[in-house]
Design an enzyme around this catalytic site. Structure first.
Site, PDB file in Angstrom:
ATOM      1  N   TYR A 159       0.811  -1.222   0.000  1.00  0.00           N
ATOM      2  CA  TYR A 159       0.000   0.000   0.000  1.00  0.00           C
ATOM      3  C   TYR A 159       0.847   1.277   0.000  1.00  0.00           C
ATOM      4  O   TYR A 159       0.304   2.355  -0.222  1.00  0.00           O
ATOM      5  CB  TYR A 159      -0.918   0.029   1.226  1.00  0.00           C
ATOM      6  CG  TYR A 159      -1.910  -1.106   1.267  1.00  0.00           C
ATOM      7  CD1 TYR A 159      -2.784  -1.331   0.204  1.00  0.00           C
ATOM      8  CD2 TYR A 159      -1.989  -1.948   2.367  1.00  0.00           C
ATOM      9  CE1 TYR A 159      -3.698  -2.372   0.237  1.00  0.00           C
ATOM     10  CE2 TYR A 159      -2.892  -2.994   2.426  1.00  0.00           C
ATOM     11  CZ  TYR A 159      -3.740  -3.210   1.348  1.00  0.00           C
ATOM     12  OH  TYR A 159      -4.644  -4.237   1.385  1.00  0.00           O
ATOM     13  N   ILE A 160       2.111   1.176   0.285  1.00  0.00           N
ATOM     14  CA  ILE A 160       2.929   2.376   0.396  1.00  0.00           C
ATOM     15  C   ILE A 160       3.957   2.415  -0.728  1.00  0.00           C
ATOM     16  O   ILE A 160       4.296   1.377  -1.310  1.00  0.00           O
ATOM     17  CB  ILE A 160       3.624   2.472   1.766  1.00  0.00           C
ATOM     18  CG1 ILE A 160       4.455   1.216   2.047  1.00  0.00           C
ATOM     19  CG2 ILE A 160       2.604   2.682   2.865  1.00  0.00           C
ATOM     20  CD1 ILE A 160       5.184   1.240   3.372  1.00  0.00           C
TER      21      ILE A 160
END
Length: 924
Positions: A159-160
């Site tokens: 997600y990052i």
């Protein structure tokens, strides 16, 4: 360590069939008596059923542990001095460079790419990458990367996103001077060390635990590292101290350059927001808001501090509000937070790095010197490569100009072979290449044949000459840098500071810490009881007499009627001796609590009087207050917290022909001596009773106080600025920059605001003079006032938000010099010397005061005050406490008894005798 993968087998054991791992190792085991090795014996006995088979593993582990320890130290836990990276960090940075196209990459993608170089799992790579990203120096992050303030973890790696920062691209990479090696599986090439041109290890810090070895390099300030590097290059001295991303206050007096044995103390930044509210705005390094609040709640549960409620409002900045119950001192609570919670902690650095594949323990100053010298070497190598490339460009540009300008390309039109073409060009160039810096090679000629016809047809001689001139200028510039390498390196560091230093100022405030005595700041969390007849004291005797509130770390002092004294630790129930006269919490080194005592020295002995302080003792040891004779009886006892000396009436028994049966004894006439002193004789006759006639005043000197600006605390140890002598009625005057005026009773546990501008002993009848800017009228005003309500905190400014305090004076007759601004077209008005006492009379503290002037004021400076004679006050009689802490605890007469009190006389036996009411000595 940043990785926690399972231990892999050494390469020589991988891939062997099950059950065969130990065969090679067992070949070296000596044979036993029957000529068979242990392994052969084990195999021959395997056919027979056995319950306990013996397997020797000594050979297997003979070298494995050392190999594993070396691997963990060199390849996992400890950073290299060359670039400041651990292997996993270096591989992450290399992968980010491989993937770099200016856009963000999913961290999961970077982790997968890194696994091509790193022989461990993805979890360790992702954790290491998050740690680098949270330091906000090398990686430009996007998404939820966690919060070092709250302790929140980063989101999952899918997600990052991340990419290299501009700083990393400029400082960390230089492929042309990078040394390469094969990756663990031989498929890829990875850097041995990255050519980092900055003390990155000291900027980021490092921590790792290896086998039998650990390292802890604390992070330092970005700007201070650059300044220190410049100082080193200039041959100047420098000092480095840590700076933490969480801020806080640090005491670096014992940092020891980051070497083993050093220690720094870190504290949270705590301030008083309101009367009953404290606010924590910065936290110590190594903690987060969650763990900090937990430690405060635990201390509250144990009764060490009292907290009503805690609010955590932390977002981008830390804000923890601590609400206190009414009546709790904020100053003592701040000290208690430092003493009993994670608001203060100690960090022990251990600077260990890898150099030449060996662990090395060096200080941070030496680390910076080596890093700076390495940066100079890297810059030199880059300049040499740049010079070589520029000279090569100049060489080919010159050849190209000769080739086209002299139409040498026409010489190859009749050549039919490649060799002929090369020879024709070489022959055509020879008359024109004398000015070149190196010989013409076949490769140069081949490059000339690759020039396109279009370029030849559009060749511009002027542009070609201009290009050569530019190249010659660049070559001269690079040669100048090489000749002045140190100056070039200094300019390089200055450019880094200019481009990347903004917003990287020091976060941790360096300050000396005062030592907090836990016994002085702990909340009294339990109650002390006493059973006087049976001789028990403790916190569990709830049916007996209540004495005082105490804490579980306090000591208590006990006096008995038999003339004994003991100091013991607070417990649930302790036997200290029957017939207890006095119980109290014991304060170590307390010279102001004076004990007044009259006792009969043994059965049939004389009666003595003494005054003494108890400053140091051995815990749980019974001390005799007299000579220790059997039958010793205490006739009168009092404990006086400020050295008070009362007057008592002595009544004798009517025995024989005694004429004087009653007289008064004033303890003020008795010198204060040590605990082991025998005292002065009162009478040799039997005493019927002793009655209190009159309570007394303190006979001690006023307490001298100093203010230590380094730690912002009061003290009695003569450190800092002397404030004066204080009695129990004296107060301190405090004025801060915001115009708040207050007086307080001084205590050594007090804390002071950073904006404090006045701190002195308060004289009630001495006026204060203030010059302030009135925001609404936009003029300076002057007011003189007395503090009518010493217990009230008042603001002397008006409520307008633009009002501010310009100057404040505590002199009786202050003077100022006013400098006026120059008016356009006029001469500057002469300076005005103003006697403030004549300018305005003393008014109330809430009065607005008088307008100083309507003219525009440029500056107001203070002058020496006019002389003023302060009326002398009658000095009270003083009595000094005789400090006898070093007297032996053995029961012996006090040598100081030879110094007689002036009002006393000697009896026939040479004993000190206290005078009677009429000044006569009662020897009847």
């Amino acid at each position: 360590m940043e990785e926690n993968d399972d231990l892999n087998l050494p390469p020589d054991q991988e891939g062997l069939p099950d059950g065969k791992e130990g065969e090679e190792k067992n070949q070296d085991i000596p044979e036993d008596g029957d000529g068979k090795s242990d392994s052969e014996v084990e195999r021959s006995d395997a056919d027979e059923p056995q319950d306990d088979a013996l397997t020797r593993v000594t050979g297997m582990y003979k070298d494995w542990f050392l190999d594993y320890a070396s691997y963990v130290i060199l390849e996992r836990a400890v950073p290299a001095i060359e670039d400041g990276f651990k292997p996993v960090q270096r591989r992450i940075m290399h992968s980010l460079k491989d993937l770099d196209d200016g856009r963000y990459n999913k961290v999961a993608n970077v982790v997968g790419h890194t696994m091509q170089y790193h022989p461990h799992g993805d979890a360790s790579i992702a954790d290491a990458m998050v740690q680098i990203g949270q330091k906000d120096l090398l990686i430009d992050t996007q998404g939820n990367w966690g919060n070092i303030l709250t302790g929140d973890r980063a989101a999952a790696s899918r997600y990052i996103e991340a990419r290299l920062s501009k700083f990393a691209l400029e400082v960390v990479f230089s492929p042309k001077i990078t040394e390469w090696q094969l990756s663990y599986d031989g498929r890829k090439k990875e850097p041995v060390n990255l050519p980092v041109k900055f003390p990155l290890l000291l900027a980021q810090g490092a921590e790792g635990i290896a086998v039998g070895l650990s390292t802890k390099v604390l992070p330092h300030n970005f700007i201070e590292l650059i300044d220190a590097s410049i100082k080193h290059l200039k041959g100047q001295r420098f000092k480095l101290f840590p700076d933490f991303p969480t801020g806080g206050i640090i005491d670096v007096s014992n940092y020891n350059d980051g070497l083993r044995g050093g220690k720094i103390r870190v504290r949270a930044k705590i301030a008083q927001q309101t009367k009953n509210t404290l606010v924590i705005s910065e936290i110590p390094y190594g903690t987060n808001t969650s763990s900090l609040i937990d430690s405060i709640l635990k201390a509250n549960d144990k009764g060490k501090i009292k907290v009503k409620k805690i609010e955590d409002n932390t977002a981008a900045d830390v804000e923890i509000l601590i609400h206190l119950p009414p009546g709790i001192s904020p100053d003592k609570t701040i000290d208690a937070l430092y003493a009993f919670t994670a608001c203060e902690s100690s960090i022990s650095p251990l600077a260990c790095i890898i150099e030449d594949n060996k662990p090395l323990f060096i200080g941070v100053s030496e680390m910076l010197k080596r890093s700076t010298d390495a940066t100079v070497d890297l810059l030199k190598r880059e300049l040499e490569i740049q010079l070589s490339e520029l000279e090569e460009q100049w060489h080919f540009a010159s050849l190209e100009r000769i080739f086209i300008e002299n139409r040498i390309y026409r010489d190859i039109e009749e050549e039919e072979t490649w060799e002929g073409v090369i020879k024709a060009i070489d022959k055509g160039l020879k008359p024109h290449v004398k000015h070149l810096k190196r010989a013409v090679t076949e490769e140069d000629i081949v490059r000339l044949t690759e020039i396109r016809i279009k370029r030849i047809s559009k060749f511009d001689l002027d542009k070609a000459q201009q290009n050569l001139d530019n190249l010659e200028a660049k070559i001269a510039e690079v040669k100048h840098h090489l000749a002045n390498l140190i100056e070039f390196a200094i300019d390089y560091f200055k450019s880094l500071k200019e481009k990347y230093g903004k917003g990287r100022e020091r976060l941790s405030e360096m300050r000396l810490f005062d030592d907090i005595e836990a016994s002085k700041v702990i909340i009294r969390n339990t109650k002390l009881y006493v059973n006087r007849e049976e001789g028990f004291v403790g916190t569990s005797l709830r049916r007996d007499e209540y004495v005082t509130d105490c804490s579980d770390i306090d000591d208590i002092i006990v006096f008995t009627k038999e003339g004994t004294m003991m100091v013991t630790k607070v417990d649930s129930k302790t036997f200290v001796g029957k017939n207890i006269l006095h119980v109290a919490v014991f304060k170590k080194k307390d010279k102001r609590t004076i004990y007044n005592l009259i006792y009969k020295d043994g059965k049939g002995g004389a009666t003595y009087v003494k005054r003494f302080a108890v400053t140091s003792i051995t815990r749980d040891k019974a001390y005799n207050l007299g000579t220790g004779k059997p039958g010793t009886d205490v006739l009168y006892f009092s404990a006086n917290p400020n050295g008070e000396a009362e007057v008592v009436t002595v009544n004798l028994r009517h025995v024989g022909s005694i004429k004087k049966l009653k007289w008064d004894l004033d303890f003020a006439d008795v010198l204060i001596k040590g605990r082991a002193s025998k005292g002065n004789i009162v009478t040799k006759y039997s005493v019927k009773r002793i009655e209190l006639k009159e309570k007394g005043l303190s006979t001690l000197k006023p307490r001298k106080l100093w203010f230590d600006d380094a730690v912002q605390r009061l003290n009695i140890d003569e450190r800092g600025e002397f404030l004066g002598e204080f009695t129990s009625d004296d107060r301190l005057l405090i004025v801060n920059q915001g115009g708040v005026v207050k007086t307080v009773i001084p205590e050594v546990t007090m804390r002071f605001e950073e904006e404090m501008i006045v701190l002195e002993k308060w004289v009630p009848n001495k006026p204060l003079t203030a010059i302030y800017w009135e925001g609404e009228k936009e003029l300076f005003y002057i007011k003189r006032f007395l503090i009518d309500n010493p217990d009230k905190e008042e603001n002397i400014l008006t409520d307008h938000p633009k009002s501010y305090l310009e100057r404040i004076f505590t002199d009786y007759k202050p003077r100022v010099e006013v400098v006026f601004a120059k008016k356009r077209g006029q001469d500057r008005q002469e300076n005005w010397v103003l006697d403030l006492e004549d300018f305005i009379a003393v008014k109330g503290i809430t009065a607005m005061g008088n307008q100083m002037t309507k003219d525009k004021v440029l500056e107001i400076s203070g002058l020496s005050p006019l002389p003023y004679e302060v009326p002398e006050e009658a000095a009270p009689e003083e009595m000094e406490v005789v400090d006898e802490e070093n007297i032996s605890d053995s029961d012996r007469p006090d040598s100081s008894e030879k110094k007689k009190s002036p009002p006393t006389k000697n009896d026939e036996d040479g004993e000190d005798v206290a005078p009677g009411e009429d000044g006569q000595i009662p020897l009847f």
